[in-house]
Motif scaffolding. Structure first.
Motif, mmCIF file in Angstrom:
data_model
loop_
_atom_site.group_PDB
_atom_site.id
_atom_site.type_symbol
_atom_site.label_atom_id
_atom_site.label_comp_id
_atom_site.label_asym_id
_atom_site.label_seq_id
_atom_site.Cartn_x
_atom_site.Cartn_y
_atom_site.Cartn_z
ATOM 1 N N GLU A 92 0.845 -1.185 0.000
ATOM 2 C CA GLU A 92 0.000 0.000 0.000
ATOM 3 C C GLU A 92 0.892 1.251 0.000
ATOM 4 O O GLU A 92 2.065 1.187 0.396
ATOM 5 N N ASP A 119 -11.634 3.547 -6.241
ATOM 6 C CA ASP A 119 -11.011 3.885 -4.955
ATOM 7 C C ASP A 119 -9.564 4.322 -5.185
ATOM 8 O O ASP A 119 -8.823 3.705 -5.960
ATOM 9 N N ARG A 123 -6.034 5.395 -3.063
ATOM 10 C CA ARG A 123 -5.312 5.439 -1.788
ATOM 11 C C ARG A 123 -4.048 6.273 -1.978
ATOM 12 O O ARG A 123 -3.325 6.102 -2.956
ATOM 13 N N ASN A 174 -2.296 5.657 5.033
ATOM 14 C CA ASN A 174 -3.061 5.796 3.792
ATOM 15 C C ASN A 174 -4.277 6.675 4.029
ATOM 16 O O ASN A 174 -4.861 6.695 5.120
ATOM 17 N N THR A 175 -4.665 7.403 2.987
ATOM 18 C CA THR A 175 -5.914 8.152 2.978
ATOM 19 C C THR A 175 -6.696 7.721 1.742
ATOM 20 O O THR A 175 -6.127 7.623 0.650
ATOM 21 N N HIS A 176 -8.020 7.440 1.930
ATOM 22 C CA HIS A 176 -8.845 6.919 0.842
ATOM 23 C C HIS A 176 -9.718 8.023 0.265
ATOM 24 O O HIS A 176 -10.230 8.882 0.988
#
Length: 565
Positions: free
Chosen positions: A408, A442, A444, A483-485
């Motif tokens: 990620e 999505d 990330r 992480n930021t979604h």
């Protein structure tokens, strides 16, 4: 020196005005009147000829703008003593330089001009030309002029980082004060010379060469290139050509060569070429021309100018070689082509710093991942030059490998921060890492001290994707990046960039202001990506002190797979 004697300061009632006019204009001594701002109100023909300018070129101008004096500040202080303090100065000896470069010496008297109430309205004086009777004053004036010229040249050359600007700044400083024209011819062999591989014979060995049996050397006429700011090192030199006979003789002999240049209207220009010598090597020649003859002192000044110019050119050539090597390494380490991903089309731009600094460590990359995903990274190594380019290559290759194994964005930056390959020259770097899922939309995101991306939606709205930036990687802080979604509407534009796109060294431009400029440059997401890149680069601050990387991606959806019967 200046002089003054009055007319127009007061009306003459006690004599014939015509006789007074004849006296003022026919007097064999210089006469002039200055106002309280030290500007010429009157000057007769004798003093105008002595100063080397017509009468009209004096009137309304400050005396210090007209006369080239060895110590202008001391002269101004003396003039102020007359105007402000009412002092009369007798037997004043002054040396000055005419616009054509010839010096002269004079002696005179300065005195205040008062009205009927005793108020000082200006000053006047009488000037006598000393001719050659005051050789020490003339020598002082010439020496002072030479020192001032060399000082201006040194200051000007220190600002030139490329060979074209060195020649342009030199010409602007020397003309017309010292010569009518100044040209610089850079020896073609000097361009590709490295410090460890001399061009050939040294200056001492060249003096024994026979000019008549040698082919004309190839030179780059630098003065033919206009100075429009820092040039790209691949395009900063005009095409080489065979040197003229005098320049070729100067380069081969490593000595001064004088000659005549015939021009239109049958005017003859006197010219002198002086060799450009640096570390015992001849880099080329510098040529001065003027309507009149140059004397021995002028030749000494030319040699001094040539020495300073050669040092500046040698430094510029060293910088040019390093910058070319850095750019070549950077191009080699960046991806040759981006993967063909129909649902994530990309375009990019890279622009070196506009202030002439070395290329930096910006990078960009795209990795196609399984499951309809794509990984994007943009980074900026802190520093410039070969070290920054090498560090950029290590960061980019490591980020690419970590994306390929499925990490990620936050995990990738955490591993990148702890990366240790044993190199002592690793530099910190800012980085943005994005993984986009083309099936779900999505996105990330993780940031390491990097400006946040800009997302432009199909409806025209644009926002920054805010996330905890964290510190730059490579600082040894053992930071864990998160992480930021985000949910991305299909057809949106994702704009990744380095801080060179939004920073301006000449004004105080904060992050929000810079991002706002980028946001206003993009209006329609359907615009071709190359046009979007061009629009974004057009709003980049012209005085940015850093190189800039821009990476724009149009994010759509992975088309559904056809279902078999």
């Amino acid at each position: 020196m200046v002089a003054v004697a009055g007319r127009n300061a007061q009306e003459i009632h006690w004599c014939d005005p015509e006789a007074a006019d004849l006296l003022l204009h026919s007097a064999p001594v210089g006469l002039a009147v200055l106002d309280t701002d030290l500007r010429y109100r009157f000057i007769n023909d004798t003093l105008a000829r002595l100063n080397g300018l017509p009468v009209a070129a004096h009137l309304g101008r400050s005396i210090l703008d007209v006369l080239d004096l060895p110590d202008p500040q001391a002269y101004e202080d003396m003039l102020r003593r007359v105007t402000d303090g009412g002092e009369t100065i007798n037997n004043l000896h002054v040396a000055a330089i005419r616009p054509d470069g010839t010096p002269y010496a004079a002696v005179g008297t300065l005195f205040p001009l008062r009205n009927a109430n005793g108020r000082i309205l200006g000053q006047a004086g009488v000037v006598h030309d000393l001719g050659g009777t005051r050789a020490e004053l003339l020598d002082t004036a010439r020496s002072q002029r030479r020192l001032e010229l060399l000082s201006r040249i040194s200051a000007s050359l220190s600002q030139g980082l490329d060979v074209a600007s060195v020649a342009s700044k030199l010409s602007a400083t020397c003309t017309p004060a010292f010569a009518r024209t100044v040209t610089v011819d850079l020896l073609a062999g000097a361009v590709h010379r490295t410090p460890d591989s001399p061009m050939g014979a040294t200056a001492q060995q060249r003096t024994t060469a026979c000019p008549d049996t040698s082919a004309p050397p190839q030179v780059h006429p630098l003065s033919a290139s206009a100075d429009h700011g820092p040039a790209h090192p691949d395009r900063d030199l005009p095409p080489s050509r065979a040197a003229s006979t005098p320049v070729g003789e100067c380069i081969r002999s490593a000595d001064v060569v004088s000659f005549h240049v015939e021009e239109a209207q049958e005017q003859t220009q006197y010219a002198i070429s002086a060799p450009l010598l640096a570390a015992g090597q001849v880099l080329g020649a510098i040529t001065f021309s003027a309507p009149g003859h140059f004397d021995a002192d002028d030749v000494l000044t030319m040699r001094d100018i040539a020495a300073r110019t050669a040092m500046a050119l040698d430094n510029a050539l060293l910088y040019r070689r390093e910058r070319l090597a850095t750019l070549a390494l950077q191009r080699h380490l960046l991806p040759a082509r981006l993967p063909d991903v129909p649902w994530a089309e990309s375009a990019h731009r890279y622009l070196p710093a506009q202030n002439g600094t070395l290329a930096g460590g910006d990078w960009y990359d795209t990795v196609r991942l399984p499951g309809g995903r794509i990984g994007l990274t943009v980074g900026d190594v802190m520093g410039h030059g070969l070290g920054a380019a090498a560090a950029m290559g290590r960061y980019r290759s490591s980020a690419r490998a970590l994306l390929a194994v499925g990490l990620e964005p936050g995990q990738l930056l955490t591993r990148l921060d702890g990366l240790d390959d044993g190199a002592d020259t690793d530099l910190p770097a800012t980085c943005v890492c994005v993984v986009y899922d083309g099936v779900t939309g999505d996105l990330r995101l993780a940031l390491a001290g990097h400006p946040p991306p800009l997302l432009v939606r199909p409806d025209g709205s644009a926002d920054t994707l805010a996330a905890d930036p964290g510190p730059p990687v490579g600082m040894g802080l053992d930071h864990t990046y998160e992480n930021t979604h985000f949910a991305v509407p299909p057809g949106s534009l994702l704009v990744l960039y380095t801080d060179g796109m939004i920073e301006d060294r000449s004004t105080i431009l904060d992050l929000d202001q810079g991002i706002t400029m980028l946001r206003r440059a993009v209006h329609h997401t359907e615009t071709p990506l190359d046009e979007v890149c061009d629009a974004l680069m057009a709003v980049r601050p012209a005085n940015s002190a850093d190189d800039a990387t821009l990476f724009v991606t149009r994010l759509t959806r992975v088309p559904p797979m056809p279902v078999a019967d």
